[in-house]
Design a protein around this motif. Structure first.
Motif, mmCIF file in Angstrom:
data_model
loop_
_atom_site.group_PDB
_atom_site.id
_atom_site.type_symbol
_atom_site.label_atom_id
_atom_site.label_comp_id
_atom_site.label_asym_id
_atom_site.label_seq_id
_atom_site.Cartn_x
_atom_site.Cartn_y
_atom_site.Cartn_z
ATOM 1 N N MET A 2 -42.807 -15.628 15.973
ATOM 2 C CA MET A 2 -43.992 -15.253 15.828
ATOM 3 C C MET A 2 -44.072 -13.868 15.340
ATOM 4 O O MET A 2 -42.655 -12.796 15.591
ATOM 5 C CB MET A 2 -43.628 -15.402 17.577
ATOM 6 C CG MET A 2 -44.567 -13.947 18.400
ATOM 7 S SD MET A 2 -46.288 -15.672 18.737
ATOM 8 C CE MET A 2 -46.568 -15.106 20.208
ATOM 9 N N ASP A 3 -44.988 -12.812 15.093
ATOM 10 C CA ASP A 3 -44.855 -11.579 15.210
ATOM 11 C C ASP A 3 -46.332 -11.000 15.958
ATOM 12 O O ASP A 3 -46.887 -12.291 16.579
ATOM 13 C CB ASP A 3 -45.047 -11.288 13.254
ATOM 14 C CG ASP A 3 -46.862 -12.684 12.791
ATOM 15 O OD1 ASP A 3 -47.382 -12.527 13.676
ATOM 16 O OD2 ASP A 3 -45.944 -12.226 11.735
ATOM 17 N N LEU A 4 -46.930 -9.562 15.741
ATOM 18 C CA LEU A 4 -47.711 -9.326 16.616
ATOM 19 C C LEU A 4 -48.830 -9.535 16.626
ATOM 20 O O LEU A 4 -49.931 -9.846 17.131
ATOM 21 C CB LEU A 4 -47.848 -7.584 16.407
ATOM 22 C CG LEU A 4 -46.219 -7.409 17.072
ATOM 23 C CD1 LEU A 4 -46.374 -5.650 16.716
ATOM 24 C CD2 LEU A 4 -46.128 -7.693 18.775
ATOM 25 N N GLU A 23 -59.196 -6.884 16.203
ATOM 26 C CA GLU A 23 -59.289 -5.312 15.153
ATOM 27 C C GLU A 23 -58.244 -3.644 15.614
ATOM 28 O O GLU A 23 -57.899 -3.659 14.602
ATOM 29 C CB GLU A 23 -60.263 -5.464 14.518
ATOM 30 C CG GLU A 23 -61.230 -6.301 13.640
ATOM 31 C CD GLU A 23 -60.698 -7.194 12.499
ATOM 32 O OE1 GLU A 23 -59.625 -6.139 11.608
ATOM 33 O OE2 GLU A 23 -60.274 -7.797 12.823
ATOM 34 N N VAL A 24 -59.311 -3.660 16.583
ATOM 35 C CA VAL A 24 -58.632 -2.100 16.987
ATOM 36 C C VAL A 24 -56.881 -2.142 17.661
ATOM 37 O O VAL A 24 -56.394 -1.145 16.601
ATOM 38 C CB VAL A 24 -59.553 -1.898 18.418
ATOM 39 C CG1 VAL A 24 -58.613 -0.557 18.890
ATOM 40 C CG2 VAL A 24 -60.479 -1.231 18.437
ATOM 41 N N MET A 25 -57.035 -3.621 18.032
ATOM 42 C CA MET A 25 -55.148 -3.701 17.678
ATOM 43 C C MET A 25 -54.116 -3.627 16.889
ATOM 44 O O MET A 25 -53.140 -2.811 16.179
ATOM 45 C CB MET A 25 -54.560 -4.451 18.457
ATOM 46 C CG MET A 25 -55.087 -5.159 19.981
ATOM 47 S SD MET A 25 -54.581 -3.188 21.109
ATOM 48 C CE MET A 25 -52.799 -3.219 20.289
ATOM 49 N N HIS A 51 -50.068 -5.359 26.594
ATOM 50 C CA HIS A 51 -50.558 -5.314 27.541
ATOM 51 C C HIS A 51 -51.883 -4.026 26.910
ATOM 52 O O HIS A 51 -52.149 -3.882 27.900
ATOM 53 C CB HIS A 51 -49.704 -3.110 28.155
ATOM 54 C CG HIS A 51 -50.493 -3.020 29.159
ATOM 55 N ND1 HIS A 51 -49.390 -3.076 30.645
ATOM 56 C CD2 HIS A 51 -50.957 -1.901 29.412
ATOM 57 C CE1 HIS A 51 -49.192 -2.655 31.732
ATOM 58 N NE2 HIS A 51 -51.025 -1.669 30.584
ATOM 59 N N LEU A 52 -51.705 -3.221 25.925
ATOM 60 C CA LEU A 52 -52.833 -2.453 25.335
ATOM 61 C C LEU A 52 -54.182 -3.563 25.230
ATOM 62 O O LEU A 52 -55.227 -2.736 25.682
ATOM 63 C CB LEU A 52 -52.913 -1.579 23.879
ATOM 64 C CG LEU A 52 -53.499 -0.719 23.368
ATOM 65 C CD1 LEU A 52 -53.528 -0.155 24.419
ATOM 66 C CD2 LEU A 52 -52.862 0.380 22.321
ATOM 67 N N VAL A 95 -57.613 5.772 17.293
ATOM 68 C CA VAL A 95 -57.863 4.583 17.023
ATOM 69 C C VAL A 95 -58.703 3.454 18.145
ATOM 70 O O VAL A 95 -59.298 2.759 17.852
ATOM 71 C CB VAL A 95 -56.672 4.082 16.677
ATOM 72 C CG1 VAL A 95 -56.602 2.615 16.341
ATOM 73 C CG2 VAL A 95 -55.800 4.565 15.821
ATOM 74 N N LEU A 96 -58.885 4.098 19.482
ATOM 75 C CA LEU A 96 -59.405 2.978 20.260
ATOM 76 C C LEU A 96 -60.836 3.073 20.557
ATOM 77 O O LEU A 96 -61.453 3.910 20.080
ATOM 78 C CB LEU A 96 -58.576 2.862 21.387
ATOM 79 C CG LEU A 96 -56.801 3.243 21.674
ATOM 80 C CD1 LEU A 96 -57.059 2.820 23.646
ATOM 81 C CD2 LEU A 96 -56.090 1.367 21.158
#
Length: 119
Positions: A2-4, A23-25, A51-52, A95-96
């Motif tokens: 697994m990766d992010l 996309e934001v993440m 969480h974010l 970035v958010l």
């Protein structure tokens, strides 16, 4: 393995997060790497990224924020990494596409400090 990116794909395909938030993440992960030279991985970044991305969705859906345990947060404020964490958080906010409420910011600072402690 697994990766992010995979984690975000799963959150996205299960409709927990929108395409836009995904996309934001991905931009958040890029920001950590480009500006702060921190490689977020499944191991060090799963908590923060999960969480974010949920926090962004809560803001977009006008859902209530979980309140943070003030004792946990007080510990974070005493961390040697708090100043750097605040700087990273500032870059993160840019970035958010939403403004996080104060409580979510505190959660993020806790998560960022944990990452910094383990570098």
């Amino acid at each position: 393995e697994m990766d992010l990116q995979t984690r975000l794909e799963i959150l996205n395909s299960s409709k927990a997060i929108t395409d836009c938030t995904k996309e934001v993440m991905l931009n958040v992960i890029q920001m950590f790497k480009k500006i702060h030279e921190i490689e977020l991985t499944e191991e060090n970044g799963a908590m923060l990224i999960t969480h974010l991305s949920m926090a962004i969705m809560r803001v977009k859906n006008n859902e209530p924020v979980k309140t943070i345990d003030e004792d946990v947060f007080k510990e974070t404020l005493e961390s040697e990494h708090i100043e750097k964490a605040n700087l990273i958080y500032e870059d993160l906010s840019k970035v958010l596409d939403v403004t996080l409420p104060e409580n979510e910011k505190k959660y993020m600072l806790v998560n960022i400090c944990v990452i910094l402690e383990n570098i």
